[in-house]
Design a protein around this motif. Structure first.
Motif, PDB file in Angstrom:
ATOM      1  N   UNK A 295      -8.595   6.170   0.105  1.00 24.92           N
ATOM      2  CA  UNK A 295      -8.181   5.239  -0.191  1.00 24.92           C
ATOM      3  C   UNK A 295      -7.382   4.653   0.761  1.00 24.92           C
ATOM      4  N   UNK A 296      -5.907   5.048   0.814  1.00 25.56           N
ATOM      5  CA  UNK A 296      -5.653   4.251   2.413  1.00 25.56           C
ATOM      6  C   UNK A 296      -5.463   4.098   3.754  1.00 25.56           C
ATOM      7  N   UNK A 297      -6.778   4.943   4.494  1.00 23.64           N
ATOM      8  CA  UNK A 297      -7.388   4.972   5.299  1.00 23.64           C
ATOM      9  C   UNK A 297      -8.700   3.373   4.970  1.00 23.64           C
ATOM     10  N   UNK A 298      -9.170   3.112   3.744  1.00 21.53           N
ATOM     11  CA  UNK A 298     -10.023   2.051   4.077  1.00 21.53           C
ATOM     12  C   UNK A 298      -9.321   0.824   3.236  1.00 21.53           C
ATOM     13  N   UNK A 299      -8.219   1.012   2.888  1.00 26.17           N
ATOM     14  CA  UNK A 299      -7.866  -0.300   2.640  1.00 26.17           C
ATOM     15  C   UNK A 299      -7.039  -1.236   3.646  1.00 26.17           C
ATOM     16  N   UNK A 300      -7.231  -1.152   4.793  1.00 23.70           N
ATOM     17  CA  UNK A 300      -6.818  -2.154   5.156  1.00 23.70           C
ATOM     18  C   UNK A 300      -6.847  -3.340   6.027  1.00 23.70           C
ATOM     19  N   UNK A 301      -6.965  -4.409   4.687  1.00 19.26           N
ATOM     20  CA  UNK A 301      -6.406  -5.703   4.803  1.00 19.26           C
ATOM     21  C   UNK A 301      -7.542  -6.544   5.594  1.00 19.26           C
ATOM     22  N   UNK A 302      -7.580  -6.670   6.344  1.00 21.94           N
ATOM     23  CA  UNK A 302      -8.285  -7.909   7.186  1.00 21.94           C
ATOM     24  C   UNK A 302      -8.950  -6.694   8.195  1.00 21.94           C
ATOM     25  N   UNK A 303      -8.659  -5.512   8.593  1.00 21.69           N
ATOM     26  CA  UNK A 303      -9.383  -4.712   9.590  1.00 21.69           C
ATOM     27  C   UNK A 303      -9.468  -4.137   8.320  1.00 21.69           C
ATOM     28  N   UNK A 304      -9.970  -4.323   7.882  1.00 27.85           N
ATOM     29  CA  UNK A 304     -11.301  -2.955   6.518  1.00 27.85           C
ATOM     30  C   UNK A 304     -12.226  -2.981   7.027  1.00 27.85           C
ATOM     31  N   UNK A 305     -13.413  -1.939   6.877  1.00 29.86           N
ATOM     32  CA  UNK A 305     -15.140  -1.923   7.584  1.00 29.86           C
ATOM     33  C   UNK A 305     -15.458  -2.812   6.380  1.00 29.86           C
ATOM     34  N   UNK A 306     -15.173  -2.303   5.506  1.00 30.27           N
ATOM     35  CA  UNK A 306     -16.126  -3.369   4.560  1.00 30.27           C
ATOM     36  C   UNK A 306     -15.090  -4.529   4.215  1.00 30.27           C
ATOM     37  N   UNK A 307     -16.418  -5.692   4.599  1.00 31.56           N
ATOM     38  CA  UNK A 307     -15.781  -7.148   4.055  1.00 31.56           C
ATOM     39  C   UNK A 307     -15.281  -7.469   2.729  1.00 31.56           C
ATOM     40  N   UNK A 308     -15.926  -6.734   1.712  1.00 29.31           N
ATOM     41  CA  UNK A 308     -15.412  -7.264   0.694  1.00 29.31           C
ATOM     42  C   UNK A 308     -13.353  -6.784  -0.054  1.00 29.31           C
ATOM     43  N   UNK A 309     -12.976  -5.776   1.385  1.00 23.55           N
ATOM     44  CA  UNK A 309     -11.557  -5.191   0.889  1.00 23.55           C
ATOM     45  C   UNK A 309     -10.676  -5.995   1.781  1.00 23.55           C
ATOM     46  N   UNK A 310     -10.802  -7.395   2.410  1.00 24.88           N
ATOM     47  CA  UNK A 310     -10.615  -7.486   3.098  1.00 24.88           C
ATOM     48  C   UNK A 310      -9.643  -9.007   2.889  1.00 24.88           C
ATOM     49  N   UNK A 311     -10.027  -9.006   1.244  1.00 24.96           N
ATOM     50  CA  UNK A 311      -9.522  -9.529   0.216  1.00 24.96           C
ATOM     51  C   UNK A 311      -8.369  -9.088  -0.803  1.00 24.96           C
ATOM     52  N   UNK A 312      -8.531  -7.851   0.325  1.00 29.52           N
ATOM     53  CA  UNK A 312      -7.336  -7.132  -0.812  1.00 29.52           C
ATOM     54  C   UNK A 312      -6.166  -6.546   0.378  1.00 29.52           C
ATOM     55  N   UNK A 313      -4.753  -6.326  -0.270  1.00 26.75           N
ATOM     56  CA  UNK A 313      -3.813  -6.077   0.657  1.00 26.75           C
ATOM     57  C   UNK A 313      -4.391  -4.862   1.204  1.00 26.75           C
ATOM     58  N   UNK A 314      -3.753  -4.482   2.670  1.00 30.39           N
ATOM     59  CA  UNK A 314      -3.133  -3.368   2.816  1.00 30.39           C
ATOM     60  C   UNK A 314      -2.537  -2.776   2.523  1.00 30.39           C
ATOM     61  N   UNK A 315      -2.693  -1.965   2.795  1.00 32.81           N
ATOM     62  CA  UNK A 315      -1.463  -0.558   1.856  1.00 32.81           C
ATOM     63  C   UNK A 315      -0.751   0.392   3.340  1.00 32.81           C
ATOM     64  N   UNK A 316       0.492   0.295   2.809  1.00 30.70           N
ATOM     65  CA  UNK A 316       1.272   0.986   3.488  1.00 30.70           C
ATOM     66  C   UNK A 316       1.664   1.955   3.042  1.00 30.70           C
ATOM     67  N   UNK A 317       1.934   3.031   3.407  1.00 32.18           N
ATOM     68  CA  UNK A 317       1.941   4.069   2.657  1.00 32.18           C
ATOM     69  C   UNK A 317       3.438   4.612   2.618  1.00 32.18           C
ATOM     70  N   UNK A 318       3.989   5.229   2.536  1.00 29.32           N
ATOM     71  CA  UNK A 318       5.758   5.828   2.096  1.00 29.32           C
ATOM     72  C   UNK A 318       6.341   7.484   0.949  1.00 29.32           C
ATOM     73  N   UNK A 319       5.409   8.551   2.089  1.00 24.23           N
ATOM     74  CA  UNK A 319       5.116   9.176   1.233  1.00 24.23           C
ATOM     75  C   UNK A 319       6.031  10.084   1.382  1.00 24.23           C
ATOM     76  N   UNK A 320       5.897  10.927   0.762  1.00 24.00           N
ATOM     77  CA  UNK A 320       6.952  12.142   0.400  1.00 24.00           C
ATOM     78  C   UNK A 320       7.143  13.257  -0.780  1.00 24.00           C
ATOM     79  N   UNK A 321       7.562  14.128   0.042  1.00 20.95           N
ATOM     80  CA  UNK A 321       7.026  16.038  -0.116  1.00 20.95           C
ATOM     81  C   UNK A 321       8.134  16.590  -0.659  1.00 20.95           C
TER      82      UNK A 321
END
Length: 507
Positions: free
Chosen positions: A238-264
């Motif tokens: 999911x994180x690799x696909x939703x890159x905002x305007x940089x997404x490979x899928x054009x339909x995802x261009x309208x969605x926000x870019x996901x910025x992960x903040x990870x914790x173990x």
């Protein structure tokens, strides 16, 4: 109510429940001090009629739903009977009006999405589109949280009482609902870019589809399943696909870019650690022109954090209210959290894989390994299929024995397939192939409980080669160690001994 004086490992609790016949524990609690007992009131819970009044009012937030009065009434009944299902079959506290609020948010989100996202026929009439949107939102909220295919089927039969009058021409409504959801998921997955050699099985589809919807709607989601169920893989996809305007899928261009903040998560986790995690995510929200950025908190092993004596997850209660949450949140756990946390989340329980899922995953692993090998002749595909069927039998067998429950898991099976295929590449005869299988079964499933012998018998049965059961002997312990140390692509080896003799042998 069951009171725990101290916290236990969740698998220990499962074994305790199985041995004593107790119901599953819901909360981790401590005794209430007697000095405050007189100040405690039991507010109880909403009765059915009052809950329906709340549901009817909350559904007014669903756009265009009230345009069709008849379907609006059906929707009220569907949500109410879904709530009732969980009250009766799980626990009174397992659902609340938060679930109704989540349904409303999913409905509006699906309604406003471009129809190309999930619908095959984009020219569907507005009335049909509204009905399909309602049903998909309902399945997202209630159906996918159920932990087994049997319980899911029971739920679909339960709500059929409402839908059979609306769809009299549909002969089997549970199948109709299942196919509707599968169509949306299939159309959605066709737009997702997956890593090479990824098996698109049922667990992976659910683990991508549900968090995708939850993240974009700022709804806390907790992925709960045993190790090897593609939870972390799904989140990374999911994180690799939703890159905002940089997404490979054009339909995802309208969605926000996901910025992960990870914790173990760990048993040493503190509230301060969790607060810093949220502060890190909030920094992205303070950036100017951040309308195309959505921070996503990925809390891995959140179940371990819950076992911490510092009670670090209490801060989640205020941070993740559905009305005010400003970021996505994905919790990953191998077991359920207590009900206070679960009610604030959409809980996705990944059903255990069936034999078809195992075969699909095994065949995908085998195809990937063979594509990178120098073998010209194909291997016997039935070997992989029979191993999947044998493992499925082993899984059912050990689950019937509380002592060995969870002793083997999916990662053992995946590693077995890799080991077998890597060996089969060098096998030149059918007999050598069976020798490879017997050796790899011992490497991956020999232990206190000898799963290798059980698997070997089942494998020979499915291969119609019963004479091999006694013909092929398990390799010795030293032979298995020698092989593990000599191959660069073998599984990691952990040796546990009472003295240093075993380590001297390895050296």
């Amino acid at each position: 109510m069951i009171i725990l004086e101290s916290k236990k490992d969740p698998y220990d609790i499962q074994r305790l429940n199985a041995r004593l016949g107790r119901e599953s524990l819901i909360y981790h609690v401590v005794p209430i001090p007697e000095t405050i007992l007189e100040y405690i009131w039991n507010y109880g819970f909403l009765d059915g009629e009052t809950e329906i009044v709340y549901i009817r009012t909350m559904l007014n937030k669903c756009n265009e739903l009230a345009n069709d009065t008849s379907w609006y009434d059906y929707t009220v009944s569907l949500v109410a009977i879904s709530q009732q299902f969980f009250h009766v079959n799980e626990d009174t506290s397992s659902v609340s009006l938060r679930d109704v609020a989540r349904f409303c948010r999913f409905y509006n989100w699906l309604l406003n999405l471009p129809r190309e996202f999930m619908y095959e026929n984009v020219r569907t009439s507005n009335q049909d589109f509204t009905q399909q949107t309602t049903l998909v939102a309902l399945l997202l909220t209630y159906y996918l949280r159920l932990s087994s295919s049997e319980i899911r089927e029971f739920y679909l039969n339960y709500i059929t009482v409402v839908l059979k009058n609306k769809f009299p021409d549909v002969s089997h409504i549970p199948i109709f609902l299942t196919r509707l959801l599968q169509k949306q998921q299939t159309n959605f997955m066709a737009k997702i870019k997956l890593p090479l050699s990824t098996a698109i099985n049922r667990a992976l589809i659910d683990n991508i589809f549900v968090p995708f919807a939850c993240i974009l709607n700022r709804i806390l989601v907790i992925l709960c399943a045993k190790p090897g169920s593609s939870k972390t893989l799904a989140v990374n996809i999911i994180l690799s696909n939703l890159k905002g305007k940089r997404s490979n899928q054009k339909l995802f261009h309208t969605l926000p870019e996901l910025i992960p903040s990870s914790y173990q998560g760990s048993q040493n986790c503190t509230s301060e650690n969790v607060i810093k995690l949220f502060e890190r995510a909030e920094k992205y929200l303070d950036i100017e022109n951040n309308t195309d950025i959505l921070p996503v908190i990925v809390f891995d092993e959140i179940g371990l954090a819950e076992l911490s004596p510092h009670n670090p997850l209490k801060v989640l209660h205020s941070k993740l209210q559905i009305e005010t949450c400003r970021y996505g949140f994905v919790g990953i756990s191998n077991w359920c959290l207590d009900a206070a946390k679960m009610k604030r989340a959409l809980y996705l329980s990944c059903a255990d894989p069936n034999v078809d899922d195992l075969r699909l995953t095994a065949e995908t692993i085998a195809s990937s390994l063979l594509a990178n090998s120098n073998r010209i002749m194909p291997i016997n595909n039935s070997i992989v299929k029979n191993l999947a069927a044998a493992y499925f039998d082993l899984y059912k067998h050990i689950n019937e024995q509380p002592k060995y429950k969870n002793y083997f898991g999916l990662r053992d099976f995946y590693s077995l397939i890799k080991g077998v295929v890597n060996d089969l590449v060098h096998a030149s005869t059918e007999q050598e192939s069976y020798t490879c299988v017997r050796r790899q079964l011992a490497i991956h499933f020999y232990g206190i409980f000898d799963g290798s012998q059980f698997l070997w018998k089942k494998f020979c049965k499915y291969a119609h080669q019963e004479y091999l059961i006694e013909h092929e002997q398990r390799p010795t312990f030293n032979q298995m160690i020698d092989r593990s140390l000599s191959l660069h692509n073998s599984r990691y080896l952990m040796l546990i001994g009472e003295n240093e003799n075993i380590f001297n042998y390895v050296e």
